[in-house]
Design a protein around this motif. Structure first.
Motif, mmCIF file in Angstrom:
data_model
loop_
_atom_site.group_PDB
_atom_site.id
_atom_site.type_symbol
_atom_site.label_atom_id
_atom_site.label_comp_id
_atom_site.label_asym_id
_atom_site.label_seq_id
_atom_site.Cartn_x
_atom_site.Cartn_y
_atom_site.Cartn_z
ATOM 1 N N ASN A 176 15.830 0.896 13.728
ATOM 2 C CA ASN A 176 15.580 1.837 12.642
ATOM 3 C C ASN A 176 14.183 1.613 12.099
ATOM 4 O O ASN A 176 13.730 0.476 12.003
ATOM 5 N N LYS A 177 13.540 2.714 11.720
ATOM 6 C CA LYS A 177 12.291 2.623 10.962
ATOM 7 C C LYS A 177 12.634 2.942 9.509
ATOM 8 O O LYS A 177 13.174 4.009 9.220
ATOM 9 N N VAL A 178 12.364 1.991 8.643
ATOM 10 C CA VAL A 178 12.797 2.090 7.255
ATOM 11 C C VAL A 178 11.597 2.008 6.328
ATOM 12 O O VAL A 178 10.725 1.156 6.520
ATOM 13 N N GLY A 179 11.561 2.874 5.338
ATOM 14 C CA GLY A 179 10.490 2.859 4.353
ATOM 15 C C GLY A 179 10.965 2.302 3.026
ATOM 16 O O GLY A 179 12.105 2.532 2.628
ATOM 17 N N VAL A 180 10.083 1.570 2.356
ATOM 18 C CA VAL A 180 10.352 1.073 1.008
ATOM 19 C C VAL A 180 9.261 1.631 0.106
ATOM 20 O O VAL A 180 8.072 1.393 0.350
ATOM 21 N N VAL A 181 9.654 2.399 -0.903
ATOM 22 C CA VAL A 181 8.684 2.972 -1.836
ATOM 23 C C VAL A 181 8.656 2.100 -3.085
ATOM 24 O O VAL A 181 9.683 1.919 -3.741
ATOM 25 N N GLY A 182 7.491 1.552 -3.384
ATOM 26 C CA GLY A 182 7.337 0.708 -4.566
ATOM 27 C C GLY A 182 7.535 -0.754 -4.218
ATOM 28 O O GLY A 182 8.462 -1.106 -3.479
ATOM 29 N N LEU A 183 6.656 -1.613 -4.737
ATOM 30 C CA LEU A 183 6.771 -3.047 -4.467
ATOM 31 C C LEU A 183 6.813 -3.800 -5.794
ATOM 32 O O LEU A 183 5.807 -4.309 -6.281
ATOM 33 N N GLY A 184 8.024 -3.805 -6.392
ATOM 34 C CA GLY A 184 8.247 -4.558 -7.627
ATOM 35 C C GLY A 184 9.486 -5.408 -7.439
ATOM 36 O O GLY A 184 9.771 -5.853 -6.327
ATOM 37 N N SER A 207 -1.255 0.905 -3.990
ATOM 38 C CA SER A 207 -2.262 -0.101 -4.300
ATOM 39 C C SER A 207 -2.629 -0.941 -3.070
ATOM 40 O O SER A 207 -1.797 -1.676 -2.534
ATOM 41 N N GLU A 208 -3.900 -0.854 -2.664
ATOM 42 C CA GLU A 208 -4.353 -1.624 -1.495
ATOM 43 C C GLU A 208 -4.206 -3.120 -1.710
ATOM 44 O O GLU A 208 -4.062 -3.880 -0.756
ATOM 45 N N SER A 209 -4.224 -3.541 -2.982
ATOM 46 C CA SER A 209 -4.142 -4.975 -3.269
ATOM 47 C C SER A 209 -2.784 -5.547 -2.878
ATOM 48 O O SER A 209 -2.616 -6.767 -2.828
ATOM 49 N N LYS A 210 -1.804 -4.672 -2.618
ATOM 50 C CA LYS A 210 -0.464 -5.187 -2.287
ATOM 51 C C LYS A 210 -0.208 -5.332 -0.791
ATOM 52 O O LYS A 210 0.854 -5.797 -0.383
ATOM 53 N N ILE A 211 -1.191 -4.928 0.029
ATOM 54 C CA ILE A 211 -0.963 -4.916 1.480
ATOM 55 C C ILE A 211 -0.564 -6.302 2.001
ATOM 56 O O ILE A 211 0.428 -6.471 2.709
ATOM 57 N N GLU A 212 -1.357 -7.297 1.603
ATOM 58 C CA GLU A 212 -1.131 -8.646 2.132
ATOM 59 C C GLU A 212 0.241 -9.189 1.727
ATOM 60 O O GLU A 212 0.980 -9.733 2.556
ATOM 61 N N ASP A 213 0.557 -8.988 0.443
ATOM 62 C CA ASP A 213 1.837 -9.475 -0.052
ATOM 63 C C ASP A 213 3.007 -8.774 0.638
ATOM 64 O O ASP A 213 4.018 -9.406 0.968
ATOM 65 N N LEU A 217 6.069 -10.465 2.739
ATOM 66 C CA LEU A 217 7.475 -10.295 2.339
ATOM 67 C C LEU A 217 8.330 -9.632 3.414
ATOM 68 O O LEU A 217 9.541 -9.491 3.246
ATOM 69 N N GLY A 218 7.703 -9.160 4.500
ATOM 70 C CA GLY A 218 8.518 -8.623 5.593
ATOM 71 C C GLY A 218 8.100 -7.263 6.117
ATOM 72 O O GLY A 218 8.729 -6.739 7.038
ATOM 73 N N ASP A 314 11.315 -13.621 -5.240
ATOM 74 C CA ASP A 314 10.101 -14.328 -5.661
ATOM 75 C C ASP A 314 10.042 -14.247 -7.184
ATOM 76 O O ASP A 314 9.975 -13.140 -7.734
ATOM 77 N N VAL A 315 10.047 -15.377 -7.830
ATOM 78 C CA VAL A 315 10.189 -15.349 -9.287
ATOM 79 C C VAL A 315 9.105 -16.145 -10.007
ATOM 80 O O VAL A 315 8.484 -17.041 -9.430
#
Lengths: 349, 349
Positions: A176-184, A207-213, A217-218, A314-315
């Motif tokens: 499956n190809k799965v999309g996740v919208v939002g990284l919070g 936000s490009e700043s979230k690419i690496e994270d 995270l998977g 991640d906390v």
């Protein structure tokens, strides 16, 4: 009565502050839990600030609860004093409607009892987990493996199950190809679960700043959702997309990214309804759907799965004294990815 | 070339009028059909009046076509001269994408070729069924039982399959409570099919005058949708609702009528997107979806099912000379439930 103390809002304008209150004596199926950690969910802020218009004060928020069993009612079989356990978003349901009977207590047709801010079956106002203890019927208490970091487990009880349940319901898996919208808080758990289920996972973010994270995270891939060319490249390629964003946003470009017969599942609830062109649904028989938390048996399955796969949130652990500041930072999305209150701080200062 | 004549719009403002044109010579897989009846679909009016903004003139509309095979190409195996056949909304598709390969040609990823108003694979402008004949590849031609009234069969090729396909896709059957929103060309077919599949069928309508007719057509119950009390009584009771209304309307009260995990399927496409509260989806994991016509094998299954169950559309047969008047009446919903043109009228007057 059971003596409790925590932090509460006394009215819509007040910051959270120390508060003493009492809970019921244990009924035969009840479990009394000494709370060790409680996650800070964005809905705690909505509730405390009466943004849903149904707040009852004083309000002790918190529904991502991890602690140790202190004592149990006479009929409790699954737990004993000392066990590590969790309590989530609901602490009761009717038990007899078709949803409850099929293990979908979150959709109880009478209405499940929220962990805080509502009247329970005894007429008491429920009070949540920003406190030293909580009482819940055994059926709404979950066993937690001591293998996992308990602070990281706390957010599984809401952010975790809210994303785990729809990914399971729509049978996300390998191929499956799965999309996740939002990284919070929700999004980072959706990423971890979809990855653990073997899917090819794409993180959508503004936000490009979230690419690496996201990759850490998977995510197998990251798409910057404000880039129309990048979005068009994804057209009709996804088997499932989970949308974790509560702020109003345009979902039409994401619908176009779904394959025929695929589902777009909303787990964030924007205050302003999105306006979508039904043509995006008709011309590929796509579905727009939504989901809330998960059933009690499913929540236990998730916790067991997390123990097996070593998955936690991640906390950033904070003392309760920092809670009002943490609320402001959550609103600004300034947290990676969930604040968790260390309840040992309650009896300090 | 094959000589044809029918009625066409020459531009956006012109009424339909007699028109001579030519069609291609038969390719080896082509079937030439002498048209006997053609249904009048609301989309014919949208197309002719350029309400979708993509009209190409001259335009001969019509995609609910019944006639007799006149001749066939050398490789055609399923049909011979004299056979009673039907042609619907599409007359070609790529044949090699995953939708085409799984018999869902209506969702062809390259884009199916509409029966009129578009360029086909030969570069010719397709012209529809308000004409004496039509040519289509064998794969897009369907066998029709001589047991059925051919005028009543014509609307099955669009209104019929548009409602049959989603009812089958979402597996409507006995023990299901199914709602039909709107009682027009599509709605009356949805009623007949849902009833024939053994469901408990509820017609939603704004008009008390339609109660009797709805019951005659197969409704077990009729709900007046502008009555909020009547709507509330239906809360969380439907397994599936099919919405056949193209005019803008509030679908939120219908969503609330769905059970947990049930689907609301839109087959009408309103010009103005409905605004829906995603809470109606989340809190019962409901889905909002849509569907267009059906696949070619499924269209044949529907026609065979109709022959077995003696199902046809309720029609008002008109001569082609009345077509402009009929268009105006369709816009006013003044037809029970489909106009069908008797093509024998073409060579009169």
């Amino acid at each position: 009565m059971t003596q409790s103390h925590g932090w509460a809002a006394q009215n819509v304008a007040a910051p959270l502050a120390p508060f003493r209150f009492s809970r019921r004596d244990l009924h035969e199926l009840d479990v009394l839990v000494d709370i060790q950690f409680c996650g800070v969910c964005h809905s705690d802020i909505h509730a405390v600030r009466n943004e849903w218009g149904n707040a009852v004060y004083p309000m002790v928020p918190g529904h991502e609860i991890v602690g140790r069993v202190k004592s149990v009612g006479s009929a409790v079989r699954r737990f004993k004093a000392g066990d590590l356990v969790g309590v989530g978003v609901i602490v009761d349901s009717c038990g007899s409607c078709s949803s409850c009977k099929s293990g979908e207590e979150q959709y109880c047709e009478v209405g499940g009892t929220l962990t805080y801010g509502v009247r329970d079956r005894y007429g008491d106002l429920t009070q949540g987990g920003y406190a030293n203890n909580i009482i819940a019927p055994e059926h709404f208490v979950h066993a937690i493996s001591p293998k996992l970091n308990p602070a990281g487990v706390a957010p599984l009880l809401c952010a975790g199950i809210t994303t785990y349940s729809p990914l399971r319901h729509w049978q996300v898996g390998p191929n499956n190809k799965v999309g996740v919208v939002g990284l919070g808080g929700l999004g980072h758990m959706a990423l971890k679960f979809a990855h653990a289920f073997g899917a090819h996972v794409v993180q959508f973010t503004t936000s490009e700043s979230k690419i690496e994270d996201a990759k850490r995270l998977g995510a197998d891939d990251v798409v910057i959702s404000k880039d129309p060319t990048a979005m068009k490249k994804q057209a009709a390629s996804f088997d499932f997309i989970i949308d974790t964003v509560s702020a109003p946003h345009d979902i039409n470009p994401y619908l176009e990214a779904l394959k025929r017969d695929a589902t777009y599942c909303q787990v964030g609830l924007p205050d302003k309804p999105p306006v979508i062109d039904p043509g995006h649904l008709l011309f590929k028989r796509r579905s727009w759907s939504g989901s809330i938390i998960g059933g009690m048996a499913e929540t236990q399955q998730m916790l067991d799965f997390c123990a097996e796969k070593n998955i936690v949130a991640d906390v950033e652990v904070i003392p309760i004294q920092k809670i009002n500041e943490a609320f402001d930072r959550v609103v600004k999305a300034d947290v990676k990815y969930r604040f968790v209150i260390d309840m040992a701080s309650l009896d300090r200062g």
